[in-house]
Each structure stands twice: as C-alpha cells, then as structure tokens.
Write an enzyme that holds these catalytic residues in place. Structure first.
Site, PDB file in Angstrom:
ATOM      1  CG  HIS A 128      -0.351   0.254   2.519  1.00 52.38           C
ATOM      2  ND1 HIS A 128      -0.054  -0.747   3.404  1.00 52.38           N
ATOM      3  CD2 HIS A 128       0.021   1.409   3.126  1.00 52.38           C
ATOM      4  CE1 HIS A 128       0.469  -0.234   4.495  1.00 52.38           C
ATOM      5  NE2 HIS A 128       0.534   1.076   4.358  1.00 52.38           N
ATOM      6  CG  ASP A 158      -0.102  -4.096   2.650  1.00 54.47           C
ATOM      7  OD1 ASP A 158       0.121  -3.569   1.547  1.00 54.47           O
ATOM      8  OD2 ASP A 158      -0.243  -3.448   3.686  1.00 54.47           O
ATOM      9  CG  ASN A 231       6.483   4.315  11.988  1.00 57.49           C
ATOM     10  OD1 ASN A 231       5.995   5.191  12.675  1.00 57.49           O
ATOM     11  ND2 ASN A 231       7.765   3.984  12.083  1.00 57.49           N
ATOM     12  CB  SER A 232       3.204   1.747   6.177  1.00 55.42           C
ATOM     13  OG  SER A 232       2.040   1.913   6.942  1.00 55.42           O
TER      14      SER A 232
END
Length: 385
Positions: A128, A158, A231-232
C-alpha cells in the site's frame, strides 16, 4: 554474726555507690563504655565519566546496527479529482466521471518506509506504500537518494519489493532461528509523518493476530511500540538489531498510535520476498472453495461433537475441488495429517502447497468420514482497479 552481716551489707552498698559514680562521670575507667560514633565522612565525588561505567538499559547498539538498512520512501502519482460533488450512487458516479470536465488530474504524494534486505539493492516494503505509484524515490539514512524500480508485489499479504542501484548498501539481518515471544522488547524504526527516521520502543503484545480485515492472509505480530502514518514498511527489530517484522498497520480511531500496531513476521515476509525476486509474483495453493467456520448453531444442525473444521459454503465450477468431488455442505476436517481448525487456518494451510500436488482431504458427509484426493491449483491473482 549479726554485726558481720551488717558490715558486709554496708561495704556492698558503698561499692555499688562508687561504681555508679564512676560509670556516670568517667566510664572510660571501666573499659566497657560505649564509644561515641565517629562522624560520618562524605563520599568522595565521582570522577568525570564514572557514571558511564554503571550498567544502563540502552538499545543504541541495536539501533545503530539496523538504522542504515531502513529507508524513507516517497511516491507520487496522478489522480482524478472531481470538480463537483460526487453522487452517492455508484452508477451515477460512473456516468458523471464520463462527462468532460468533471474532474482534473492532480499529482498526489505520499510517504512510507522500507528495509534493505540485500546488499545488491533489494528493498522490502508494504504494497500500500507504493500502490499505483508513478514514481518511487528512496532516501537512505546517510543522505543518499535514488529512484526505485518496483520488482513485484503481493497485495494479498500487503508486501512489495523495490530495487535501487547504489553501492555500499547495508542489508539488515533477519531474526532467523530466534523466535519472537510475547513480552520481548522490540523497536520500530521508520519515518512517521515525514519528520525523519525515528525509533520507538515497546514489547510484543501478541502473536498470530488475524481476522482484522487488513489482508487476505493475516498472521500479524502485535506490538505497543508507537507506529504512526509513515512507519508502514519500516523495520520492527529485536534488541540485537535483527529484523522480526515489517510494520504494516495500526488500530486507531484518531489516525495516531494508540498502542496497538501490527507487523508482518519476518520469516513470512522473507519467503514472499524471495518468490517475488525470483519470479516477480507469489504463487499460492488453491482449491477453489469458500470455507465457512463452524458456529455452535451449525455444529448442532450437523450433529457435530466438535467445532473444529470448516464447512464448504461454495465450490467454484471447474476448480480443483470441483474436479475432486467436493460438494457444498461437506465438512473438511483434515488436510493430509493436519487438523483443520477454522477458515483462516485452512487458507494458510492451503497457500504453501505447490500447485499440481495431490492432497488428501478428510471430510464429513452425511455423518460419515471419507477421504477425497484433490490436485492443488494456483490461486488466481487479485486484479486491482
């Protein structure tokens, strides 16, 4: 005799009187007096730098080990922005979008994090973070920047893999045989809100979290280390600097960290990464059925003694299960020698099976157990709009 006794008594009385006077006025003559306590001396001042020798809880070495492997990711893409309010009805919205001048193209930017997993430039991040991006830019902790190429992605977990061409890259070490345990101290490294590389600390709060509605295949590490937007795709490391997870999502009602963050386990991410690097995609086993958990009501309706297993809610025509003879209403109890517990576990048991392999399903049909052989197929890839 009486006179001698009186003389003795007087002598004893006089001696006791003298002893009392001496003990009061000159106790040192007796040699048994208590000495006055010596005045306490103040401790000598500590030498400069002496405090540094004291044991302290610091994770500086782990952070220094992992930080060069964590990168900031900046993406840009063009989106259509409607110039007038969009109707709530999907069909009307589609018709409105076909009207010339209804929308205009606008460049949108976003940020995230990633982890260098190989010294030849491969970076692991969340799908994402880079989804539908027209351009991807990577910034390293040493100040260098590079344009990144999308090698491949797996929307169902993901995860995505990027590639940059820069010398002297520092790859992170995976935790490998070091298992993650609830209560272990972990550190999250990333670029929250674009403020720059940041490290937060917490513990592993839970393992095997699923049914969160984030991905199709969910097996998250839960942590209370602060994870925020940006932070992803960043690193969740242990106190030795090894990668234990890829920070992916948070549970929040405000958009900020509430102490419930989720990370994809490093061993699962590594397996998916290797498939993407080798083939550009991820291949998973597939049977072509829709499993459904056995609720207490269903267990009573089917007269089952236990709630383990899954009910076949639908069978895809001409799929592997269709050709194997599986029917709607069958209850799958085992895959080979492995017990089936619920639908989430069932999907995770099927996914690692190589396509073309024959697998034996133990099912219950009409109250009787039987074995059915099914040839595993390849799970169709999700097509993103």
């Amino acid at each position: 005799m009486r006179r001698l006794w009186l003389l003795f008594a007087q002598t004893v009385t006089v001696c006791l009187g003298i002893l009392f006077i001496v003990a009061t006025l000159r106790p040192d003559w007796l040699g048994s007096g208590t000495k006055a306590p010596a005045p306490a001396t103040a401790p000598a001042p500590a030498a400069p730098g002496a405090a540094a020798s004291l044991p302290q809880a610091s994770y500086a070495a782990a952070v220094a080990q992992a930080t060069p492997s964590v990168v900031n990711i900046y993406t840009s893409k063009h989106i259509n922005v409607p110039l007038i309010p969009t109707p709530a009805d999907p069909e009307l919205e589609r018709l409105f979008r076909e009207i010339p001048g209804f929308s205009r193209r606008k460049e949108s930017t976003s940020l995230g994090s990633g982890v260098i997993v190989r010294g030849d430039g491969y970076i692991l991040t969340n799908f994402h973070v880079v989804e539908a991006a027209d351009a991807i830019q990577v910034a390293l902790s040493d100040g260098r920047e590079s344009r990144a190429e999308l090698v491949g992605a797996d929307p169902e977990s993901d995860l995505a893999v990027l590639k940059i061409n820069l010398p002297g890259l520092h790859s992170i070490a995976f935790n490998g045989a070091h298992p993650v345990r609830i209560g272990d101290v972990v550190l999250a490294i990333g670029n929250p809100f674009g403020v720059g590389q940041t490290t937060t600390m917490g513990i592993v709060s839970g393992l095997g979290r699923n049914r969160l509605g984030i991905n199709i295949y969910e097996n998250f590490i839960q942590t209370d280390a602060a994870i925020n937007p940006g932070n992803s795709g960043g690193a969740l490391i242990d106190t030795s600097g090894r990668l234990v997870g890829i920070n992916t999502a948070i549970y929040s009602e405000t958009g900020g960290s509430l102490g419930i963050g989720f990370a994809i386990p490093a061993h699962a991410a590594q397996t998916i990464m290797e498939q993407i690097i080798q083939t550009g995609t991820v291949t998973r086993g597939w049977l072509g059925i829709e499993p459904q958990d056995i609720t207490p009501d269903l267990a009573r309706a089917f007269k089952l003694r236990q709630s383990d297993g899954v009910i076949v809610a639908s069978v895809q025509r001409n799929g592997p299960a269709w050709h194997g003879g599986l029917r709607v209403g069958d209850i799958v109890l085992k895959i080979g020698d492995e017990q089936v517990v619920d639908s989430i576990g069932f999907l995770n048991q099927i996914a690692p099976l190589p396509p073309g392999q024959a697998v034996t399903l133990t099912i219950a049909r009409d109250g009787k157990a039987r074995d059915i052989k099914v040839e595993v197929g390849t799970r169709p890839r999700i097509r993103r709009p």
